[in-house]
Design an enzyme around this catalytic site. Sequence first.
Site, PDB file in Angstrom:
ATOM      1  N   ASP A  54      88.655  42.472 120.293  1.00  9.76           N
ATOM      2  CA  ASP A  54      89.956  43.013 120.542  1.00  9.76           C
ATOM      3  C   ASP A  54      91.077  42.024 120.076  1.00  9.76           C
ATOM      4  O   ASP A  54      91.171  41.012 120.428  1.00  9.76           O
ATOM      5  CB  ASP A  54      90.401  43.166 122.104  1.00  9.76           C
ATOM      6  CG  ASP A  54      91.397  44.125 122.469  1.00  9.76           C
ATOM      7  OD1 ASP A  54      92.393  44.082 121.627  1.00  9.76           O
ATOM      8  OD2 ASP A  54      91.414  44.482 123.642  1.00  9.76           O
ATOM      9  N   HIS A  77      90.128  46.997 120.380  1.00 13.01           N
ATOM     10  CA  HIS A  77      90.547  47.255 121.726  1.00 13.01           C
ATOM     11  C   HIS A  77      89.972  48.543 122.091  1.00 13.01           C
ATOM     12  O   HIS A  77      89.513  48.809 123.259  1.00 13.01           O
ATOM     13  CB  HIS A  77      92.051  47.353 121.578  1.00 13.01           C
ATOM     14  CG  HIS A  77      92.792  47.792 122.859  1.00 13.01           C
ATOM     15  ND1 HIS A  77      92.880  47.041 124.005  1.00 13.01           N
ATOM     16  CD2 HIS A  77      93.589  48.956 123.171  1.00 13.01           C
ATOM     17  CE1 HIS A  77      93.657  47.543 124.999  1.00 13.01           C
ATOM     18  NE2 HIS A  77      93.886  48.775 124.524  1.00 13.01           N
ATOM     19  N   ASP A  78      89.763  49.645 121.160  1.00 13.49           N
ATOM     20  CA  ASP A  78      89.265  50.655 121.839  1.00 13.49           C
ATOM     21  C   ASP A  78      87.914  50.871 122.401  1.00 13.49           C
ATOM     22  O   ASP A  78      87.165  51.660 123.004  1.00 13.49           O
ATOM     23  CB  ASP A  78      89.362  51.787 120.627  1.00 13.49           C
ATOM     24  CG  ASP A  78      90.544  52.658 120.532  1.00 13.49           C
ATOM     25  OD1 ASP A  78      91.176  52.747 121.528  1.00 13.49           O
ATOM     26  OD2 ASP A  78      90.824  53.509 119.662  1.00 13.49           O
ATOM     27  N   SER A 102      93.458  48.717 129.352  1.00 14.83           N
ATOM     28  CA  SER A 102      94.732  48.717 128.694  1.00 14.83           C
ATOM     29  C   SER A 102      95.839  48.932 129.960  1.00 14.83           C
ATOM     30  O   SER A 102      95.845  48.181 130.718  1.00 14.83           O
ATOM     31  CB  SER A 102      94.389  49.768 127.563  1.00 14.83           C
ATOM     32  OG  SER A 102      95.658  49.374 126.436  1.00 14.83           O
ATOM     33  N   ARG A 125     101.705  56.154 116.106  1.00 11.17           N
ATOM     34  CA  ARG A 125     100.233  56.269 116.193  1.00 11.17           C
ATOM     35  C   ARG A 125      99.653  55.465 115.285  1.00 11.17           C
ATOM     36  O   ARG A 125      98.511  54.848 115.695  1.00 11.17           O
ATOM     37  CB  ARG A 125      99.766  57.625 116.475  1.00 11.17           C
ATOM     38  CG  ARG A 125      98.424  57.877 116.858  1.00 11.17           C
ATOM     39  CD  ARG A 125      98.109  56.969 118.349  1.00 11.17           C
ATOM     40  NE  ARG A 125      96.780  57.476 118.783  1.00 11.17           N
ATOM     41  CZ  ARG A 125      96.437  57.091 119.910  1.00 11.17           C
ATOM     42  NH1 ARG A 125      97.141  56.278 120.633  1.00 11.17           N
ATOM     43  NH2 ARG A 125      95.475  57.572 120.662  1.00 11.17           N
TER      44      ARG A 125
HETATM   45  N1  LIG Z   1      93.373  54.698 122.403  1.00  8.82           N
HETATM   46  C1  LIG Z   1      93.879  54.172 123.676  1.00  8.82           C
HETATM   47  C2  LIG Z   1      94.220  52.889 123.467  1.00  8.82           C
HETATM   48  C3  LIG Z   1      95.637  52.332 124.175  1.00  8.82           C
HETATM   49  O1  LIG Z   1      94.898  51.168 125.104  1.00  8.82           O
HETATM   50  C4  LIG Z   1      95.006  55.312 124.088  1.00  8.82           C
HETATM   51  O2  LIG Z   1      95.508  56.067 123.178  1.00  8.82           O
HETATM   52  O3  LIG Z   1      95.487  55.350 125.042  1.00  8.82           O
END
Ligand SMILES: N[C@@H](CCO)C(=O)O
Length: 371
Positions: A321, A351-352, A154, A223
């Site tokens: 993702d 993504h996670d 990420s 968030r």
């Molecule tokens: N859960 C991750 C995802 C961001 O890519 C974070 O909070 O950094």
Amino acid sequence: MTAQVLTSTLRPDGALAVVDVGAHTFDAGGELPDVQLAYETWGTLNAAGDNAILVAHALTGDTHVAATEADPAPGWWEGLLGPGRPIDTEKWFVVAPAMVGGCYGSTGPASPDPEGRPWGSRFPFTTVRDAVRLEARLADQLGIRRFHTVIGGSMGGARALEWAATFPGRVGSVAVFACGAAATAEQIAFGQAQIKAIENDPHFAGGDYYGGPVPEEGLGLARRIAHITYRTEHELEVRFGRQPQGEEDPFGWSARRRGRYQVESYLDHQARKLVDRFDPNAYIVLTEALMSHDVGRGRGSVAEALSRVTATPFIAAVESDRLYLPEQSHELAALLPGEHEVHMISSPIGHDGFLTSPEQLADQMRETLGL
Ligand SMILES: N[C@@H](CCO)C(=O)O
């Protein structure tokens, strides 16, 4: 700097260290008279100084990649790092810096200016490239001329790629998980909505809220928006469906409040957890940095910038993702010199998945990155 000096300047395995990397003029023109970078390390730098790996954290991540003697709490890539693991700390010297602009020990908006006041709204606009240039100074101080590998997911993937583009001679291989060559319009759009959520909190005070109430509602809302993008529709449906949270009634009112669905409670929980550990200004600075991610900026084009990368790439994506689409990883792989597979993490959560299931790619990483 020799390995001997290094050993004496490094803290015991895993303890958070902070170094001064000097003044910095940022890409966008702002300046800081003095930048500090916090980092954790694992393993030992060898005499040749050629066994170093840099691990770059994601948006709200920190230096704690894996458990250490000094801090036995599990880290965010626990399965990848440690003795016998894909990044074997018996063999590699691993450095994980906290990104400038954040709130995990490196200089950020909550840090004091020379007069002792938090930088707040005066903290410079920060790019991923700024972060990498400062991390290179940390590497200089640690005596690391060249990293065997720079790896991240990420925003950490953006940093890793930027390392390979900015310092081709200092990166042997680069692993980019769940990130493309530049932030897309949709990624920028999600970022903007999150920033607005914080800025519109009545406690934001233009970013100079230190000493007063913190814009927690805004950060929590940011968030929630973000977390939905980190997961998938399918996961949320299977996991929560339309279930009410405990005894709460989403159709009824109690104490002037509607009861919640389980998924609402889940988002409330994710929001609370971040509010308890993160500074809203840092969230804005890092989100803007991620929105600015464009490896082609000032280098002609993305294609030109990537054509000059000499590091061996390892490109990975999460198949489900919906934020950093696998096709963006394919585009990145196609523009890098040579032929490269995109390694897929199979996960239904989105993504996670780069955080929860990176071990799936352990064998491919060992082979491609020469770990
Ligand atoms: N859960 C991750 C995802 C961001 O890519 C974070 O909070 O950094």
